[in-house]
Design an enzyme around this catalytic site. Sequence first.
Site: not given
Length: 377
Positions: A149, A198, A200, A320
């Site tokens: 990510n 996920s 979104h 996050c």
Amino acid sequence: MIYADNSATTKPYDEVIDAYAKVAKDYFANPSSLHKLGGEAEKLLTYARSQIGDLLGVKAKEIVFTSGGTEGNNFALKGTAFTFGNRGNHIITTTVEHDSVHSSLQQLEDMGFNITYVPVDSEGRVSVNAILDAITPETILVSVMHVNNEVGTVQPVEEIGLALQQYPKILFHVDSVQGIGKVPIDLKLGYIDLCTFSAHKFHGVKGAGILYIREGISLSALLAGGAQEHGHRAGTENVGSIVAMAKALRMTFEHDQETLRKMSEEFRKELSSYPDFIINTPKDGAAPHIVNVTVPGMKAEVVIHSLENENVYASTTSACSSKTAQPSKTLLAMGKSPEQASQAIRFSFSYCNNPEDGKKAAQALYKTISHLKKVVR
């Protein structure tokens, strides 16, 4: 505006918002209710599950709806540990996983499980042999992300899945939150037992996700209560978000991934004409939408806020953990210095970007850095 923080979240397609609003307004009943309205909501849920299964090349009953990637990863890891802990207490992962994986495993460590964190190379990639070398008679699970990510490195998950076939009692979990819709993945050919997605991240709305659980595997439920999701996950299903997620996934799969790659290549090409930038994302073997750049001598958060003056929006590390002011653990694992890892900025594009946004974002970054250097002097 150039929105280049799509790894944090994507803008929902207009059609997805319309689908969500329609379902929320007209099919608001609880899909577990016995009356007609409940039945109508249940039909929508069933159709969305079937459509998503078809898109992913798996059976509808192998699709479990969650609230997103964090819940899916927690469910996969803890569900496996609680169900198969009698076989062994050893889990293998890498040093560059998402925080929802690392934090879950830290909790399991506190409960007595042993975790092996396999290192990666200078491009952020783990080797198949390193995973196999970490296996012990106590190993019950291997968890490896599909696409990193932070830097976009693609892990050899299908090769790992194939290699693990010689260990039939070890489950294989893949976090494909960043990869879905950008890098192809075959859940069956990759012998993947559990896989997280996920909504979104592929232009759906927040609050919906998927955990693929291969047929024949039964995990201890993370959320106990009702019998929803075939007993895998209690709680009233978020029908509007799930229907919207199915539409978002279909629409995303209709896009040509080459458009993202061209955008990132234009970004790289433009940056290469300017001095001082260090591109951390490998040129080969990376997802088409992420480019991670270190700006030596500049605090990443300062650059991020200054870019806003150019109407460009990027991020530092994972969303996050971006407010913790800690160096990127992924870049540290790749051998970067703490200073370099603290000066990294992630640009991530999507199908909602304009084709020229890659080049314009690079020009805005150079303009911003040039201005900041004058201010510092």
